[in-house]
Design an enzyme around this catalytic site. Structure first.
Site, PDB file in Angstrom:
ATOM      1  N   GLY A 161      -7.424  12.274  13.486  1.00 10.73           N
ATOM      2  CA  GLY A 161      -6.152  11.535  13.445  1.00 10.73           C
ATOM      3  C   GLY A 161      -5.248  11.715  14.654  1.00 10.73           C
ATOM      4  O   GLY A 161      -4.444  10.836  14.962  1.00 10.73           O
TER       5      GLY A 161
ATOM      6  N   ASP B  69      -1.513  14.335  13.671  1.00  7.24           N
ATOM      7  CA  ASP B  69      -0.885  13.045  13.388  1.00  7.24           C
ATOM      8  C   ASP B  69       0.119  13.181  12.247  1.00  7.24           C
ATOM      9  O   ASP B  69       1.162  12.534  12.255  1.00  7.24           O
ATOM     10  CB  ASP B  69      -1.949  11.975  13.054  1.00  7.24           C
ATOM     11  CG  ASP B  69      -2.921  12.425  11.970  1.00  7.24           C
ATOM     12  OD1 ASP B  69      -3.013  13.636  11.685  1.00  7.24           O
ATOM     13  OD2 ASP B  69      -3.605  11.567  11.395  1.00  7.24           O
TER      14      ASP B  69
ATOM     15  N   ASP C 254       1.217  17.162   5.942  1.00  5.41           N
ATOM     16  CA  ASP C 254       1.446  16.692   4.575  1.00  5.41           C
ATOM     17  C   ASP C 254       1.706  17.933   3.698  1.00  5.41           C
ATOM     18  O   ASP C 254       2.823  18.443   3.683  1.00  5.41           O
ATOM     19  CB  ASP C 254       0.181  15.908   4.175  1.00  5.41           C
ATOM     20  CG  ASP C 254       0.298  15.177   2.872  1.00  5.41           C
ATOM     21  OD1 ASP C 254       1.405  14.725   2.541  1.00  5.41           O
ATOM     22  OD2 ASP C 254      -0.712  15.030   2.161  1.00  5.41           O
TER      23      ASP C 254
ATOM     24  N   LYS D  52       5.814  14.864   6.614  1.00  2.00           N
ATOM     25  CA  LYS D  52       6.205  14.492   5.243  1.00  2.00           C
ATOM     26  C   LYS D  52       6.680  15.759   4.545  1.00  2.00           C
ATOM     27  O   LYS D  52       5.938  16.347   3.749  1.00  2.00           O
ATOM     28  CB  LYS D  52       4.984  13.949   4.484  1.00  2.00           C
ATOM     29  CG  LYS D  52       4.762  12.459   4.582  1.00  2.00           C
ATOM     30  CD  LYS D  52       3.616  12.077   3.638  1.00  2.00           C
ATOM     31  CE  LYS D  52       3.288  10.605   3.726  1.00  2.00           C
ATOM     32  NZ  LYS D  52       2.067  10.280   2.944  1.00  2.00           N
TER      33      LYS D  52
ATOM     34  N   PHE E  78       2.177   5.545   1.558  1.00  2.00           N
ATOM     35  CA  PHE E  78       0.793   5.523   2.045  1.00  2.00           C
ATOM     36  C   PHE E  78       0.774   4.949   3.454  1.00  2.00           C
ATOM     37  O   PHE E  78       0.701   3.739   3.645  1.00  2.00           O
ATOM     38  CB  PHE E  78      -0.074   4.695   1.103  1.00  2.00           C
ATOM     39  CG  PHE E  78      -1.493   5.143   1.119  1.00  2.00           C
ATOM     40  CD1 PHE E  78      -2.144   5.419   2.316  1.00  2.00           C
ATOM     41  CD2 PHE E  78      -2.193   5.309  -0.072  1.00  2.00           C
ATOM     42  CE1 PHE E  78      -3.449   5.851   2.340  1.00  2.00           C
ATOM     43  CE2 PHE E  78      -3.506   5.736  -0.067  1.00  2.00           C
ATOM     44  CZ  PHE E  78      -4.133   6.012   1.148  1.00  2.00           C
ATOM     45  N   VAL E  79       0.901   5.836   4.460  1.00  2.60           N
ATOM     46  CA  VAL E  79       1.025   5.355   5.839  1.00  2.60           C
ATOM     47  C   VAL E  79      -0.315   5.379   6.575  1.00  2.60           C
ATOM     48  O   VAL E  79      -1.129   6.277   6.390  1.00  2.60           O
ATOM     49  CB  VAL E  79       2.076   6.174   6.630  1.00  2.60           C
ATOM     50  CG1 VAL E  79       3.483   5.814   6.176  1.00  2.60           C
ATOM     51  CG2 VAL E  79       1.857   7.681   6.503  1.00  2.60           C
TER      52      VAL E  79
ATOM     53  N   ASP F 150      -5.589   7.156   8.926  1.00  3.85           N
ATOM     54  CA  ASP F 150      -6.552   6.244   8.312  1.00  3.85           C
ATOM     55  C   ASP F 150      -6.364   6.096   6.809  1.00  3.85           C
ATOM     56  O   ASP F 150      -5.694   6.903   6.162  1.00  3.85           O
ATOM     57  CB  ASP F 150      -7.977   6.771   8.541  1.00  3.85           C
ATOM     58  CG  ASP F 150      -8.297   7.984   7.671  1.00  3.85           C
ATOM     59  OD1 ASP F 150      -7.510   8.961   7.709  1.00  3.85           O
ATOM     60  OD2 ASP F 150      -9.299   7.960   6.935  1.00  3.85           O
TER      61      ASP F 150
ATOM     62  N   ARG G  77      -6.974   3.240  11.896  1.00  5.24           N
ATOM     63  CA  ARG G  77      -6.519   4.212  12.913  1.00  5.24           C
ATOM     64  C   ARG G  77      -6.080   3.487  14.187  1.00  5.24           C
ATOM     65  O   ARG G  77      -5.259   3.985  14.938  1.00  5.24           O
ATOM     66  CB  ARG G  77      -7.652   5.174  13.273  1.00  5.24           C
ATOM     67  CG  ARG G  77      -8.084   6.096  12.135  1.00  5.24           C
ATOM     68  CD  ARG G  77      -9.005   7.162  12.697  1.00  5.24           C
ATOM     69  NE  ARG G  77      -9.797   7.837  11.682  1.00  5.24           N
ATOM     70  CZ  ARG G  77      -9.422   8.917  11.020  1.00  5.24           C
ATOM     71  NH1 ARG G  77      -8.245   9.446  11.231  1.00  5.24           N
ATOM     72  NH2 ARG G  77     -10.229   9.489  10.141  1.00  5.24           N
TER      73      ARG G  77
HETATM   74  C1  PRP Z   1      -5.194  14.747   7.804  1.00  6.31           C
HETATM   75  C2  PRP Z   1      -4.260  15.078   8.969  1.00  6.31           C
HETATM   76  C3  PRP Z   1      -4.146  16.582   8.880  1.00  6.31           C
HETATM   77  C4  PRP Z   1      -4.226  16.836   7.390  1.00  6.31           C
HETATM   78  C5  PRP Z   1      -2.847  17.002   6.867  1.00  6.31           C
HETATM   79  O1  PRP Z   1      -6.503  14.938   8.222  1.00  6.31           O
HETATM   80  O2  PRP Z   1      -4.791  14.673  10.205  1.00  6.31           O
HETATM   81  O3  PRP Z   1      -5.183  17.252   9.552  1.00  6.31           O
HETATM   82  O4  PRP Z   1      -4.831  15.682   6.788  1.00  6.31           O
HETATM   83  O5  PRP Z   1      -2.885  17.282   5.500  1.00  6.31           O
HETATM   84  P1  PRP Z   1      -2.345  18.635   4.889  1.00  6.31           P
HETATM   85  O6  PRP Z   1      -1.024  18.944   5.547  1.00  6.31           O
HETATM   86  O7  PRP Z   1      -2.173  18.265   3.431  1.00  6.31           O
HETATM   87  O8  PRP Z   1      -3.356  19.704   5.065  1.00  6.31           O
HETATM   88  P2  PRP Z   1      -7.785  14.395   7.450  1.00  6.31           P
HETATM   89  O9  PRP Z   1      -8.445  15.530   6.719  1.00  6.31           O
HETATM   90  O10 PRP Z   1      -7.407  13.195   6.637  1.00  6.31           O
HETATM   91  O11 PRP Z   1      -8.758  14.002   8.663  1.00  6.31           O
HETATM   92  P3  PRP Z   1      -8.538  12.966   9.891  1.00  6.31           P
HETATM   93  O12 PRP Z   1      -7.620  13.631  10.890  1.00  6.31           O
HETATM   94  O13 PRP Z   1      -9.923  12.778  10.419  1.00  6.31           O
HETATM   95  O14 PRP Z   1      -7.936  11.702   9.332  1.00  6.31           O
END
Ligand code: PRP
Length: 184
Positions: free
Chosen positions: A44, A100, A103, A131, A152-153, A159, A165
């Site tokens: 991301g 990116d 959460d 967030k 849901f962004v 993604d 993306r």
């Molecule tokens: C997303 C984002 C962070 C993580 C955040 O990655 O890029 O790495 O989730 O979530 P958290 O704070 O709840 O741990 P994802 O696992 O979706 O992989 P991606 O970067 O390939 O989209």
């Protein structure tokens, strides 16, 4: 076209660019004599990271780590598996971790623990989106582009089922898109 799946634009390209310039200037001042290792957390962070480092005209190195967070429903569980590790040793280095979105905070907490264990000199977390209302662990990003509500962004690296993306802005996904997938 992917734009038809977007309910509304939450952050425009221009607003993203302003954030990138602001963060780039800030980081350049603080790291100008530190030769930081800028670490992108795949996948991301890629769009944000490549824009950000072009606003940091200081000596630096870049590297990437790919981790897979195990999900329980829509939340990361805190179990993080390294899919691709860094090629660079972090011992004694000033790390700038690029994300990116933060959460629940679990992924970055685990990564910080890993790099502390590997004896990084310092670790800063930079994220384009935060967030805070979703946080379940004590993890604070050091540099934040924008705080966003719990919607849901997608776009600018973020993604849904690996798609969207490549949108150049941050948008909110139409509910019908993920309901459709659930029904399929
Ligand atoms: C997303 C984002 C962070 C993580 C955040 O990655 O890029 O790495 O989730 O979530 P958290 O704070 O709840 O741990 P994802 O696992 O979706 O992989 P991606 O970067 O390939 O989209």
């Amino acid at each position: 076209m992917i734009e038809q799946d977007i309910a509304k634009v939450l952050v425009t390209r221009e607003e993203l660019e302003e954030c990138v310039v602001r963060l780039g200037n800030q980081l350049s001042k603080e790291y100008k004599d530190k030769n930081p290792l800028v670490v992108g957390v795949l996948r991301g962070s890629v769009m944000f990271m490549t824009d950000l480092v072009r606003h940091m005209p200081i000596p630096m190195e870049i590297d990437f780590i790919d981790v897979s967070s195990y999900y329980e429903g829509t939340e990361s569980s805190g179990h993080v598996k390294i899919i691709k590790d860094l090629d660079t040793s972090v011992e004694g280095r000033h790390l700038i971790l690029i994300e990116d979105i933060v959460d629940t905070g679990r992924t970055l907490l685990k990564l910080k623990e890993l790099f502390e264990y590997r004896k990084a000199e310092s670790i800063a977390v930079v994220t384009i989106l935060d967030k805070p209302e979703r946080r379940v662990v004590d993890l604070k990003a050091d540099y934040v582009g924008l705080e966003v509500p719990n919607e849901f962004v997608v776009g600018y690296g973020l993604d849904y089922a690996q798609k969207y993306r490549n949108l150049p802005y941050i948008g909110v996904l139409k509910e019908s898109v993920y309901q459709r997938e659930i029904l399929d």
